[in-house]
Design an enzyme around this catalytic site. Sequence first.
Site, mmCIF file in Angstrom:
data_model
loop_
_atom_site.group_PDB
_atom_site.id
_atom_site.type_symbol
_atom_site.label_atom_id
_atom_site.label_comp_id
_atom_site.label_asym_id
_atom_site.label_seq_id
_atom_site.Cartn_x
_atom_site.Cartn_y
_atom_site.Cartn_z
ATOM 1 N N GLU A 1 0.819 -1.216 0.000
ATOM 2 C CA GLU A 1 0.000 0.000 0.000
ATOM 3 C C GLU A 1 0.852 1.266 0.000
ATOM 4 O O GLU A 1 0.527 2.239 -0.688
ATOM 5 C CB GLU A 1 -0.937 -0.019 1.199
ATOM 6 C CG GLU A 1 -2.048 -1.057 1.048
ATOM 7 C CD GLU A 1 -2.899 -1.209 2.289
ATOM 8 O OE1 GLU A 1 -4.121 -1.053 2.195
ATOM 9 O OE2 GLU A 1 -2.334 -1.487 3.376
ATOM 10 N N GLU B 1 -4.253 -9.626 3.419
ATOM 11 C CA GLU B 1 -5.020 -9.331 4.640
ATOM 12 C C GLU B 1 -6.162 -10.311 4.900
ATOM 13 O O GLU B 1 -6.535 -10.535 6.064
ATOM 14 C CB GLU B 1 -5.572 -7.895 4.576
ATOM 15 C CG GLU B 1 -4.534 -6.802 4.797
ATOM 16 C CD GLU B 1 -3.805 -6.390 3.537
ATOM 17 O OE1 GLU B 1 -3.087 -5.381 3.573
ATOM 18 O OE2 GLU B 1 -3.944 -7.090 2.494
#
Length: 258
Positions: free
Chosen positions: A112, A132
């Site tokens: 990210e 995730e």
Amino acid sequence: MKPCVKLHFESRTAVITIEHPPVNALNRQIMDELDQTLEGLKRNSDARALIITGAGDKAFVAGADITQFLDITPEIGYELAKIGQRIFDRLEAFEIPVIAAIDGFALGAGCEIAMACDMRIAGEKAKFGQPEVNLGIIPGYGGTQRLPRLVGTGKAKELIFTGDVIEASEAYRIGLVDILVPSGEALSQALSLSARIQKKAPLAISAAKKAITLGLDQPLADALDLEAELFKKLCSTEDQKEGARAFLAKEKPRFQGK
């Protein structure tokens, strides 16, 4: 506690190194340090470009520190996501070009932060992913939004739904990585790219970044208006006059950022 975000300068390139052995995982301390470092650069630096990298060759950033999720509450989770989003938004909106130099793992929050940069240079042994879902959560620092914008909706959903980790060559093929280099050369290649950029008019570079970044989220007509307004402002700068003069005189321009 020992600082984990290091800043140094190479010529007019600011280099931020995240150093948190063994895999440079992000925790609240590191996020705060990164935020403070970016704020300091914005206020007091004449840097023309910024590079983000991770210490060592094992990881760029191998995600967030998982220990912070053991007793997390919904309220803390929301706050954590908003903090990460705010800091990575700040990185994306930084006025100078931001380059991620990636060797090793860029997973979760590491992927990210790389996606919040303008360009990503990766060593051939780097690995990327948003795993995730393996923890029962989703990317929370912008991954669900930036990944589709870079690689397309279908590929982004595949990567996020499966949590797959991909090789640098595949990341390059799908557009997640912009420049693929031999392992260990990501930082040197990022510095070389920064040096090339710094030869150009800095106000024009900043305006181009703003036009691209903001324009992508606007209807085309509005984005074209933004482009015209930025073009208009640049026509009043000394750098614009110097660029035209040097071109006609067949000389190298001497841009001053004015």
